[in-house]
Design a protein around this motif. Structure first.
Motif, PDB file in Angstrom:
ATOM      1  N   ALA A  99       0.846  -1.189   0.000  1.00 16.62           N
ATOM      2  CA  ALA A  99       0.000   0.000   0.000  1.00 16.62           C
ATOM      3  C   ALA A  99       0.886   1.244   0.000  1.00 16.62           C
ATOM      4  N   LYS A 100       0.239   2.413  -0.105  1.00 22.23           N
ATOM      5  CA  LYS A 100       1.027   3.656  -0.138  1.00 22.23           C
ATOM      6  C   LYS A 100       1.490   4.047   1.263  1.00 22.23           C
ATOM      7  N   GLU A 101       0.545   4.058   2.210  1.00 21.53           N
ATOM      8  CA  GLU A 101       0.880   4.468   3.574  1.00 21.53           C
ATOM      9  C   GLU A 101       0.149   3.568   4.564  1.00 21.53           C
ATOM     10  N   VAL A 102       0.818   3.287   5.681  1.00 21.79           N
ATOM     11  CA  VAL A 102       0.211   2.465   6.726  1.00 21.79           C
ATOM     12  C   VAL A 102       0.265   3.228   8.046  1.00 21.79           C
ATOM     13  N   TYR A 103      -0.897   3.351   8.675  1.00 20.73           N
ATOM     14  CA  TYR A 103      -0.995   3.945  10.007  1.00 20.73           C
ATOM     15  C   TYR A 103      -1.359   2.806  10.938  1.00 20.73           C
ATOM     16  N   THR A 104      -0.555   2.584  11.977  1.00 24.46           N
ATOM     17  CA  THR A 104      -0.817   1.424  12.824  1.00 24.46           C
ATOM     18  C   THR A 104      -0.824   1.835  14.292  1.00 24.46           C
ATOM     19  N   ILE A 105      -1.799   1.285  15.035  1.00 24.93           N
ATOM     20  CA  ILE A 105      -1.988   1.667  16.440  1.00 24.93           C
ATOM     21  C   ILE A 105      -1.888   0.426  17.333  1.00 24.93           C
ATOM     22  N   GLU A 106      -1.137   0.542  18.418  1.00 23.01           N
ATOM     23  CA  GLU A 106      -0.970  -0.547  19.382  1.00 23.01           C
ATOM     24  C   GLU A 106      -1.190   0.032  20.787  1.00 23.01           C
ATOM     25  N   ARG A 107      -1.944  -0.717  21.618  1.00 22.00           N
ATOM     26  CA  ARG A 107      -2.232  -0.176  22.950  1.00 22.00           C
ATOM     27  C   ARG A 107      -1.110  -0.426  23.961  1.00 22.00           C
ATOM     28  N   ILE A 108      -0.238  -1.398  23.712  1.00 23.34           N
ATOM     29  CA  ILE A 108       0.808  -1.729  24.683  1.00 23.34           C
ATOM     30  C   ILE A 108       2.120  -1.055  24.265  1.00 23.34           C
ATOM     31  N   PRO A 109       2.577  -0.056  25.054  1.00 18.07           N
ATOM     32  CA  PRO A 109       3.718   0.762  24.620  1.00 18.07           C
ATOM     33  C   PRO A 109       4.967  -0.043  24.252  1.00 18.07           C
ATOM     34  N   VAL A 110       5.305  -1.075  25.037  1.00 12.43           N
ATOM     35  CA  VAL A 110       6.539  -1.809  24.746  1.00 12.43           C
ATOM     36  C   VAL A 110       6.482  -2.457  23.356  1.00 12.43           C
ATOM     37  N   LEU A 111       5.284  -2.875  22.933  1.00 13.91           N
ATOM     38  CA  LEU A 111       5.136  -3.496  21.605  1.00 13.91           C
ATOM     39  C   LEU A 111       5.206  -2.443  20.493  1.00 13.91           C
ATOM     40  N   SER A 112       4.526  -1.315  20.692  1.00 15.02           N
ATOM     41  CA  SER A 112       4.561  -0.292  19.627  1.00 15.02           C
ATOM     42  C   SER A 112       5.973   0.253  19.469  1.00 15.02           C
ATOM     43  N   GLU A 113       6.702   0.383  20.595  1.00 16.80           N
ATOM     44  CA  GLU A 113       8.077   0.901  20.505  1.00 16.80           C
ATOM     45  C   GLU A 113       8.984  -0.105  19.783  1.00 16.80           C
ATOM     46  N   ARG A 114       8.808  -1.385  20.125  1.00 18.01           N
ATOM     47  CA  ARG A 114       9.631  -2.428  19.487  1.00 18.01           C
ATOM     48  C   ARG A 114       9.345  -2.486  17.970  1.00 18.01           C
ATOM     49  N   ALA A 115       8.068  -2.410  17.625  1.00 18.46           N
ATOM     50  CA  ALA A 115       7.709  -2.464  16.192  1.00 18.46           C
ATOM     51  C   ALA A 115       8.267  -1.243  15.459  1.00 18.46           C
ATOM     52  N   ALA A 116       8.150  -0.065  16.089  1.00 22.81           N
ATOM     53  CA  ALA A 116       8.659   1.158  15.440  1.00 22.81           C
ATOM     54  C   ALA A 116      10.163   1.037  15.198  1.00 22.81           C
ATOM     55  N   SER A 117      10.897   0.465  16.159  1.00 13.91           N
ATOM     56  CA  SER A 117      12.351   0.289  15.978  1.00 13.91           C
ATOM     57  C   SER A 117      12.638  -0.670  14.823  1.00 13.91           C
ATOM     58  N   MET A 118      11.827  -1.710  14.706  1.00 14.40           N
ATOM     59  CA  MET A 118      12.048  -2.680  13.620  1.00 14.40           C
ATOM     60  C   MET A 118      11.755  -2.037  12.258  1.00 14.40           C
ATOM     61  N   PHE A 119      10.698  -1.222  12.182  1.00 10.67           N
ATOM     62  CA  PHE A 119      10.391  -0.538  10.914  1.00 10.67           C
ATOM     63  C   PHE A 119      11.567   0.361  10.510  1.00 10.67           C
ATOM     64  N   LEU A 120      12.138   1.017  11.507  1.00 11.72           N
ATOM     65  CA  LEU A 120      13.282   1.906  11.246  1.00 11.72           C
ATOM     66  C   LEU A 120      14.479   1.075  10.774  1.00 11.72           C
ATOM     67  N   ALA A 121      14.749  -0.016  11.491  1.00 12.07           N
ATOM     68  CA  ALA A 121      15.900  -0.866  11.154  1.00 12.07           C
ATOM     69  C   ALA A 121      15.766  -1.430   9.733  1.00 12.07           C
ATOM     70  N   LEU A 122      14.517  -1.697   9.310  1.00 10.20           N
ATOM     71  CA  LEU A 122      14.305  -2.276   7.972  1.00 10.20           C
ATOM     72  C   LEU A 122      14.013  -1.192   6.920  1.00 10.20           C
ATOM     73  N   SER A 123      14.170   0.076   7.338  1.00  8.25           N
ATOM     74  CA  SER A 123      14.033   1.235   6.420  1.00  8.25           C
ATOM     75  C   SER A 123      12.644   1.397   5.806  1.00  8.25           C
ATOM     76  N   TYR A 124      11.581   1.012   6.555  1.00  8.86           N
ATOM     77  CA  TYR A 124      10.219   1.312   6.086  1.00  8.86           C
ATOM     78  C   TYR A 124       9.936   2.787   6.363  1.00  8.86           C
ATOM     79  N   LYS A 125       9.624   3.537   5.309  1.00 11.69           N
ATOM     80  CA  LYS A 125       9.397   4.979   5.483  1.00 11.69           C
ATOM     81  C   LYS A 125       7.923   5.354   5.323  1.00 11.69           C
ATOM     82  N   ASN A 126       7.082   4.362   5.074  1.00 12.85           N
ATOM     83  CA  ASN A 126       5.658   4.655   4.855  1.00 12.85           C
ATOM     84  C   ASN A 126       4.779   4.052   5.954  1.00 12.85           C
ATOM     85  N   ILE A 127       5.365   3.814   7.142  1.00  7.88           N
ATOM     86  CA  ILE A 127       4.562   3.299   8.262  1.00  7.88           C
ATOM     87  C   ILE A 127       4.631   4.304   9.413  1.00  7.88           C
ATOM     88  N   TYR A 128       3.468   4.650   9.950  1.00 13.08           N
ATOM     89  CA  TYR A 128       3.379   5.585  11.075  1.00 13.08           C
ATOM     90  C   TYR A 128       2.772   4.838  12.252  1.00 13.08           C
TER      91      TYR A 128
END
Ligand code: SAM
Length: 216
Positions: A99-128
């Motif tokens: 898809a063009k852009e992905v907006y994703t919401i997680e209620r558990i902070p440790v999981l959203s932070e871990r996922a955000a770090s993985m998106f960064l590490a894998l150079s995904y620039k279209n996920i918020y």
């Protein structure tokens, strides 16, 4: 077997035989490194035909469930997608491939932070990524062309229906806390068209328009 071969094996033995046909979806599942999202402790089983624990009482969904939910979204590459239940981030990465852009919401902070770090590490620039109650949606970014809820809901949260654009598609497991049916909703000029798919079992969607609290 290396990880690329494990992914090819997963697609050949778990997805194609069960009827997943969308070639873009199959290519994304061949490409995204599920083992990195599943985590170190799941390495031996990362490409097996099952959901896996990712900590905090939560799971990364079975590959087939990721594939069918993604296929039902009918993505062409131009869509703005909202995902509720980031979890490991694996489904989010699959969506970002398609898809063009992905907006994703997680209620558990440790999981959203871990996922955000993985998106960064894998150079995904279209996920918020946002931490919070996804049953409220992401009104500032609405409308969405597609919405996917990867946790079990008692009913479709009203704010998510409100944030689905015209001709949009929403995919959600609806049912009891312990067993659900996968639904696909299409927003049309004449109202909502609802179709039922496979039985499934997801962890509960906890929030204002979901289940009240986590007893898992
Ligand atoms: N899509 C994920 C993946 O690829 O790993 C799997 C999601 S897991 C089955 C369901 C997730 O939904 C859990 O991480 C859970 O914390 C999250 N969740 C439950 N209720 C939520 C809510 N109201 N808002 C956002 N996330 C929620």
């Amino acid at each position: 077997m290396d990880h690329k071969s494990r992914r090819a094996w997963m697609v050949e033995t778990q997805l194609i035989p069960r009827g997943i046909k969308d070639q873009r979806v199959l290519a994304a599942l061949r490409k995204v490194p599920r083992h990195l999202f599943a985590g170190e402790s799941n390495l031996p089983n990362a490409y097996d035909d099952m959901a896996l624990s990712i900590g905090e009482g939560q799971t990364i969904s079975q590959p087939y469930m990721v594939a069918i939910m993604t296929e039902l979204l009918e993505l062409s590459g131009e869509e703005k997608v909202l995902e509720i239940g980031t979890g490991s981030g694996y489904q989010g990465a699959i969506l970002a491939e398609l898809a063009k852009e992905v907006y994703t919401i997680e209620r558990i902070p440790v999981l959203s932070e871990r996922a955000a770090s993985m998106f960064l590490a894998l150079s995904y620039k279209n996920i918020y990524v946002k931490t919070g109650d996804g049953t409220l949606g992401w009104p500032q970014e609405a409308p969405f062309d597609r919405i996917i809820i990867t946790a079990a809901a008692p009913k479709i949260p009203d704010p998510l229906l409100d944030q689905l654009g015209m001709n949009g598609i929403l995919v959600i497991p609806v049912g009891s806390r312990f067993s659900q049916t996968l639904l696909k909703i299409r927003m049309t000029e004449d109202g909502i068209v609802e179709k039922h798919y496979t039985p499934c079992v997801f962890v509960p969607l906890i929030g204002k328009y979901g289940w009240e609290r986590d007893t898992s």
